[in-house]
Write a protein that holds these residues in place. Structure first.
Motif, PDB file in Angstrom:
ATOM      1  N   TYR A  35      43.763  31.101  45.645  1.00  0.00           N
ATOM      2  CA  TYR A  35      44.246  32.474  45.720  1.00  0.00           C
ATOM      3  C   TYR A  35      43.333  33.255  46.655  1.00  0.00           C
ATOM      4  O   TYR A  35      42.163  32.931  46.834  1.00  0.00           O
ATOM      5  N   GLN A  37      41.980  37.259  47.333  1.00  0.00           N
ATOM      6  CA  GLN A  37      41.878  38.575  46.712  1.00  0.00           C
ATOM      7  C   GLN A  37      41.153  39.498  47.678  1.00  0.00           C
ATOM      8  O   GLN A  37      39.955  39.348  47.904  1.00  0.00           O
ATOM      9  N   GLY A  40      39.478  44.977  45.812  1.00  0.00           N
ATOM     10  CA  GLY A  40      40.157  45.813  44.835  1.00  0.00           C
ATOM     11  C   GLY A  40      41.620  45.503  44.636  1.00  0.00           C
ATOM     12  O   GLY A  40      42.326  46.269  43.971  1.00  0.00           O
ATOM     13  N   GLN A  41      42.077  44.392  45.176  1.00  0.00           N
ATOM     14  CA  GLN A  41      43.496  44.052  45.097  1.00  0.00           C
ATOM     15  C   GLN A  41      43.745  42.906  44.125  1.00  0.00           C
ATOM     16  O   GLN A  41      42.818  42.360  43.532  1.00  0.00           O
ATOM     17  N   GLY A  42      45.007  42.568  43.975  1.00  0.00           N
ATOM     18  CA  GLY A  42      45.391  41.485  43.085  1.00  0.00           C
ATOM     19  C   GLY A  42      45.205  40.125  43.726  1.00  0.00           C
ATOM     20  O   GLY A  42      44.646  39.989  44.802  1.00  0.00           O
ATOM     21  N   LEU A  43      45.699  39.127  43.018  1.00  0.00           N
ATOM     22  CA  LEU A  43      45.575  37.751  43.477  1.00  0.00           C
ATOM     23  C   LEU A  43      46.794  37.367  44.296  1.00  0.00           C
ATOM     24  O   LEU A  43      47.919  37.429  43.811  1.00  0.00           O
ATOM     25  N   VAL A  89      37.968  37.655  49.166  1.00  0.00           N
ATOM     26  CA  VAL A  89      37.408  36.646  48.262  1.00  0.00           C
ATOM     27  C   VAL A  89      38.469  35.571  48.052  1.00  0.00           C
ATOM     28  O   VAL A  89      39.620  35.887  47.741  1.00  0.00           O
ATOM     29  N   LEU A  91      39.586  32.545  45.819  1.00  0.00           N
ATOM     30  CA  LEU A  91      39.363  32.004  44.478  1.00  0.00           C
ATOM     31  C   LEU A  91      40.102  30.682  44.308  1.00  0.00           C
ATOM     32  O   LEU A  91      41.251  30.537  44.743  1.00  0.00           O
ATOM     33  N   GLY A 109      34.464  32.076  43.280  1.00  0.00           N
ATOM     34  CA  GLY A 109      35.026  32.555  44.533  1.00  0.00           C
ATOM     35  C   GLY A 109      34.070  32.449  45.708  1.00  0.00           C
ATOM     36  O   GLY A 109      32.851  32.344  45.544  1.00  0.00           O
ATOM     37  N   ARG A 111      33.232  34.704  49.031  1.00  0.00           N
ATOM     38  CA  ARG A 111      33.483  35.963  49.737  1.00  0.00           C
ATOM     39  C   ARG A 111      33.351  35.707  51.229  1.00  0.00           C
ATOM     40  O   ARG A 111      32.265  35.381  51.712  1.00  0.00           O
TER      41      ARG A 111
END
Lengths: 115, 111
Positions: A35, A37, A40-43, A89, A91, A109, A111
């Protein structure tokens, strides 16, 4: 190891360079997910490996992104000719059997920062 | 394939109060399962609670419980007696063959 391991934990790269992100899933887990990310956002789903089946690549945002899973274990996500919008990031998660009610375990994760 | 929608980008609650996070989903599978994950600032995703779709009884884990409405395809998370340590991003997920996540709800706990 006891959990999902991702390396490196942080990566700074120059725009245009290729990067490889590694994921070591929990031993015996047949399913592996990548995934993305953003801050501050979703997956955002990228790719899903399940056993020996062909991977679900439907989430890969462009042909600069690819992933492999060797021997049903370690996975590498490769981003070619990185762009600044690739900064995020990344994941990785694994689960024992996605057709059962099993938990997905996540790594810490990687970055990625593209400068 | 499945979709998951979390309509609340951010929620705020006073410490010790109760808060409910919303989640709706859609799937063509008849047998699936639902999860809530928590992601604190450390970035580590932690499973909070899970629910099998075939079970009518709502799952409960200490202060965390769900309201699972199968017909409405709704799976909300209730956090009772909110604590400062509950502050995090909360993600709802649906899975049968693979996991799909919502965009998350940022939960703020006011002391």
């Amino acid at each position: 190891g006891a959990g999902v391991s991702q390396s490196p934990s942080n990566k700074v790269t120059e725009k245009g360079k290729d990067v490889e992100l590694r994921c070591d899933p929990i031993s015996g887990h047949t399913a592996l997910y990548w995934y993305r990310q953003s801050l501050g956002q979703g997956l955002e789903f990228l790719i899903y490996f399940q056993g020996n089946s062909a991977p679900d690549k439907s989430g890969l945002p462009s042909d600069r992104f690819s992933a492999e899973r060797t021997g049903g274990s370690v996975s590498t996500l490769t981003i070619q000719r990185t762009q600044q919008e690739d900064s995020a990031v990344y994941l990785c998660a694994s689960s024992q059997d996605p057709t059962e009610n099993t938990e997905a375990f996540f790594g810490q994760g990687t970055r990625l920062t593209v400068v | 394939a499945q979709t998951v929608t979390q309509s609340q980008p951010e929620m705020s609650v006073q410490e010790a109060e109760t808060v409910t996070l919303s989640c709706t989903y859609d799937t063509s599978e008849s047998d699936y399962y639902l999860f809530w994950y928590k992601q604190p600032p450390s970035r580590q995703m932690i499973l909070v609670i899970r629910q099998e779709a075939y079970k009518q009884q709502n799952a409960t884990e200490n202060r965390f419980s769900v309201n699972f409405q199968k017909a409405a395809k709704s799976f909300s998370l209730k956090i009772s007696d909110s604590q400062l340590g509950d502050a995090a991003m909360y993600f709802c997920a649906c899975g049968a063959d693979g996991l799909t996540f919502g965009k998350g709800t940022h939960l703020i706990i006011q002391p």
